[in-house]
Design an enzyme around this catalytic site. Structure first.
Site, PDB file in Angstrom:
ATOM      1  N   ASP A  19      -7.216  39.258  12.074  1.00  0.00           N
ATOM      2  CA  ASP A  19      -5.617  39.369  12.685  1.00  0.00           C
ATOM      3  C   ASP A  19      -5.163  38.764  13.825  1.00  0.00           C
ATOM      4  OD1 ASP A  19      -7.569  40.729  14.226  1.00  0.00           O
ATOM      5  OD2 ASP A  19      -6.518  42.520  14.594  1.00  0.00           O
TER       6      ASP A  19
ATOM      7  N   TRP B  81      -1.900   6.588   4.825  1.00  0.00           N
ATOM      8  CA  TRP B  81      -1.818   5.625   3.660  1.00  0.00           C
ATOM      9  C   TRP B  81      -1.595   6.415   2.638  1.00  0.00           C
ATOM     10  CZ3 TRP B  81      -2.391   0.799   2.489  1.00  0.00           C
ATOM     11  CH2 TRP B  81      -2.582   0.465   1.149  1.00  0.00           C
TER      12      TRP B  81
ATOM     13  N   ASP C  16       3.050  11.438  16.562  1.00  0.00           N
ATOM     14  CA  ASP C  16       2.548   9.965  16.161  1.00  0.00           C
ATOM     15  C   ASP C  16       2.890   9.678  14.477  1.00  0.00           C
ATOM     16  OD1 ASP C  16       1.054   7.504  16.536  1.00  0.00           O
ATOM     17  OD2 ASP C  16       0.151   8.366  14.649  1.00  0.00           O
TER      18      ASP C  16
ATOM     19  N   ASP D 131       2.692   7.235  11.406  1.00  0.00           N
ATOM     20  CA  ASP D 131       1.700   6.328  10.709  1.00  0.00           C
ATOM     21  C   ASP D 131       2.371   6.032   9.308  1.00  0.00           C
ATOM     22  OD1 ASP D 131      -0.033   4.919   9.611  1.00  0.00           O
ATOM     23  OD2 ASP D 131      -1.930   6.506  10.457  1.00  0.00           O
TER      24      ASP D 131
ATOM     25  N   GLU E  60       2.523   3.409   6.646  1.00  0.00           N
ATOM     26  CA  GLU E  60       1.996   2.240   6.142  1.00  0.00           C
ATOM     27  C   GLU E  60       2.555   1.834   4.820  1.00  0.00           C
ATOM     28  OE1 GLU E  60      -2.165   2.772   6.117  1.00  0.00           O
ATOM     29  OE2 GLU E  60      -2.012   4.122   7.877  1.00  0.00           O
ATOM     30  N   TYR E  61       3.627   0.795   4.657  1.00  0.00           N
ATOM     31  CA  TYR E  61       4.262   0.062   6.105  1.00  0.00           C
ATOM     32  C   TYR E  61       5.492   0.049   5.773  1.00  0.00           C
ATOM     33  CZ  TYR E  61      -0.778  -1.070   6.522  1.00  0.00           C
ATOM     34  OH  TYR E  61      -2.012  -0.966   6.636  1.00  0.00           O
TER      35      TYR E  61
ATOM     36  N   THR F 190      -6.230  -2.552  13.876  1.00  0.00           N
ATOM     37  CA  THR F 190      -6.965  -3.907  13.863  1.00  0.00           C
ATOM     38  C   THR F 190      -8.553  -3.811  13.258  1.00  0.00           C
ATOM     39  OG1 THR F 190      -7.564  -3.614  16.276  1.00  0.00           O
ATOM     40  CG2 THR F 190      -5.943  -4.981  15.674  1.00  0.00           C
ATOM     41  N   TYR F 191      -8.290  -3.193  12.098  1.00  0.00           N
ATOM     42  CA  TYR F 191      -9.490  -2.862  11.256  1.00  0.00           C
ATOM     43  C   TYR F 191      -9.110  -3.056   9.854  1.00  0.00           C
ATOM     44  CZ  TYR F 191      -7.866   1.661  12.438  1.00  0.00           C
ATOM     45  OH  TYR F 191      -6.748   2.847  12.395  1.00  0.00           O
TER      46      TYR F 191
ATOM     47  N   TRP G 104     -10.629   5.358  14.771  1.00  0.00           N
ATOM     48  CA  TRP G 104     -10.387   5.835  13.648  1.00  0.00           C
ATOM     49  C   TRP G 104     -11.966   6.208  13.236  1.00  0.00           C
ATOM     50  CZ3 TRP G 104      -6.980   8.827  10.658  1.00  0.00           C
ATOM     51  CH2 TRP G 104      -7.428   9.189   9.356  1.00  0.00           C
TER      52      TRP G 104
END
Length: 612
Positions: A317, A346, A383, A385, A387-388, A453-454, A592
């Protein structure tokens, strides 16, 4: 994915004594119509050696304006380095901005804006708009406007007030009074050279300037600004290790299922004491609005005592359960941590096409969801995200190069001083995704960009060549030029994005192929290596033991074990990347995501300790 993240403070506003704007030619007509329009300069960001600026031109008259020209002076050490939505030129220290083809016309009551990035410490002065007075005040022939007063000094600062004092301005006919501006908005008009501003909020940052008004009601240039922070409040200063660098990790809502990774793991691993921010991923984007991603994980799942940050089991509850309640408990234990709700990723980025059609409505929906009374205290901002934007990810977007900028502008307008950030592409190739969008223009509205950057290379190219998925720099034989961290950061900075608004991204996982015979990068393969949750991808905590490092290339580790070939970051390569980020003046780093790390958080520790 459902590994959804595949990638290939307060604003100081300055109302200048700006000349009234008219859309007619000729100085005499402009002066006569000076009271029909105003122009306002806003300093949208400041990174020490430079700043972001925006001019807003408003038609306050009853007739339409057909074109506009804004003129101002900068000190010799201050310049415009890039601009958008206007044609900006200069002659020495005198700068001129003219409308472009589509934004010259301004209807009564409407306004237009243009922005720029600047270098140097100075502020605009001596502004004119089509020859008239920019603040709507009269321009009197033969009567010189007053000079700028001295920069205010602050004293007697309390939780709710501050006393300001300044040296007098001069004028050929005499100074009548002074306007006091707080964060660019007039809060008082006084006849003396001091003023006590009251009714402020404790522990809050403010910026003050003053401008003089002569006996003909002409205003002169504003003074320099003084920053004031009131005493008190509950804001906790950031951690001392790494200074003001951002150290951000993604926490995935679905990690609590098969991965059995809960918010409490941030505590038991020691990671919570080493980070500054968390991105909670992901909220959905659908129907042009922000929406819940997984309601059960977000706010309904009941955690047992051994799973809970507080050590107390959820009850049937209680008003809020799930990850949101666990994040609330984490913030109570670690008050330095700020949490942002990340939307898109994604899988759900296709929803941004509809959002871009009405940015204001999208921003309102996001604000309402983030500030839902059940969890409003959990989040410190949003934020995005996507893509793209104006490029292809899981789906292809054709919203145009301005869509992302417009979306971020609407979010900033709605969220005010809260954090507004975005995850962005790292495609630094010629004609690549960075070039498809106005990231420089949008940067004025964001606190920072998480540059992904991955995932530059991986087993989606089933036969190879094998290559590190997160190369820091280029190397001989790299499969595609521009697919490196260094290339991405250089391209963003060349477009005008401030370095301290760029965060370097680290993957806490590896990408791999099978059917590989050679150790060095560049080998052929037969397909994706087997992974615990998805072929071609595996957590660092598994790879460090199952396929130990063979060598490094371009600042990233690689490993050849049996017929499998993997690339991933280690504590050593992360520290080298953090040293590079420091040398580039970047704003920090992000990763990430938490569950890929070891139980004692060795990757988070390397990232945190490596930033300075």
């Amino acid at each position: 994915m459902r590994f959804t993240h595949r990638a290939a403070a307060g604003f100081a506003t300055l109302l200048l004594p700006l000349a009234g704007l008219v859309g007619l030619s000729g100085h005499a007509q402009a002066a006569a119509d000076a009271a029909t329009a105003t122009a306002t300069f806003t300093k949208t960001s400041d990174w020490g050696t430079g700043f972001g600026g925006q001019w807003t031109i408003k038609n306050t008259g009853s007739a339409a304006i057909s074109s506009w020209t804004v003129e101002w002076d900068f000190p010799s050490d201050t310049k415009v380095t890039s601009a958008w939505d206007a044609t900006v030129t200069n002659s020495g220290t005198h700068w001129t901005a003219k409308n472009v083809g589509w934004n010259g016309s301004i209807a009564p009551g409407a306004s237009v804006s243009f922005g720029f990035n600047g270098s140097g410490p100075g502020s605009p002065s001596g502004c004119k708009l089509n020859g008239g007075s920019c603040d709507g005040a009269p321009t009197v022939p033969g009567d010189t406007p007053p000079s700028a007063p001295g920069t205010p000094t602050a004293s007697s600062v309390t939780d709710t007030s501050v006393k300001l004092s300044w040296t007098a301005a001069t004028d050929d006919k005499g100074v009548k009074n002074y306007d006091v501006l707080r964060d660019g908005k007039k809060v008082a008009t006084v006849t003396t050279t001091s003023y006590t501003d009251t009714g402020l909020s404790a522990g809050t940052d403010y910026s003050y300037t003053v401008q003089a008004r002569d006996t003909a009601d002409q205003t002169g240039p504003v003074s320099g600004s003084v920053a004031v922070r009131t005493t008190g409040g509950t804001t906790t200063p950031p951690p001392t290790d790494g200074g003001s660098k951002v150290k951000l990790g993604y926490f995935t809502e679905w990690g609590i299922y098969g991965r059995n990774y809960n918010v409490k793991n941030l505590v038991t691993s020691g990671s919570a004491s080493k980070i500054t921010h968390i991105n909670y991923a992901f909220g959905n984007v659908t129907g042009g609005k922000c929406a819940i991603g997984d309601s059960y994980a977000d706010y309904d799942k009941a955690f047992t005592a051994d799973q809970s940050v507080s050590g107390v089991a959820d009850t049937w509850d209680q008003p809020l359960r799930g990850n949101f309640n666990q994040l609330r408990q984490l913030k109570a234990k670690y008050p330095n941590i700020k949490v942002l709700w990340s939307f898109g990723g994604w899988t759900w980025s296709g929803g941004f096409a509809d959002a871009a059609k009405n940015p204001a409505a999208f921003a309102q929906s996001c604000y309402d969801l983030v500030h839902d009374a059940r969890w409003a205290d959990v989040f410190d901002g949003i934020d995005i995200d996507w893509e793209y934007p104006n490029a292809c990810g899981l789906t292809c977007d054709t919203s145009g190069p301005a869509a992302f900028r417009n979306l971020m502008s609407a979010l900033r307008a709605k969220f005010g001083k809260e954090l507004v950030t975005a995850a962005v592409t790292a495609d630094g190739s010629a004609g690549g995704k960075i070039e498809a969008t106005d990231y420089a223009g949008a940067s004025q509205y964001v606190d920072w960009y998480n540059v992904m950057t991955y995932d530059f290379f991986g087993a989606w190219d089933a036969k190879g060549p094998t290559a590190p998925h997160s190369p820091l720099t280029s190397y001989t034989g790299i499969p595609k030029d521009g697919f490196t961290t260094a290339d991405a950061m250089a391209k963003f900075k060349a477009q005008g994005v401030p370095a301290n608004k760029l965060l370097i991204g680290i993957g806490f996982y590896g990408r791999g192929w099978t059917g590989v015979t050679q150790d060095a990068p560049g080998g052929t393969a037969t397909g994706a290596a087997s992974g615990t949750y998805e072929a071609g991808i595996e957590d660092y905590k598994v790879l460090k033991n199952s396929c130990p490092v063979t060598g490094t290339v371009a600042g990233t580790a690689y490993a050849h074990c049996g017929s499998n070939w993997w690339s991933y970051d280690t504590p050593a390569t992360i520290k080298s990347k953090m040293a590079w980020a420091n040398s580039q003046g970047l704003g920090g780093a992000f990763f990430w995501e938490f569950s890929g790390d070891t139980s004692d958080g060795e990757l988070v520790n390397a990232l945190s300790s490596g930033l300075s």
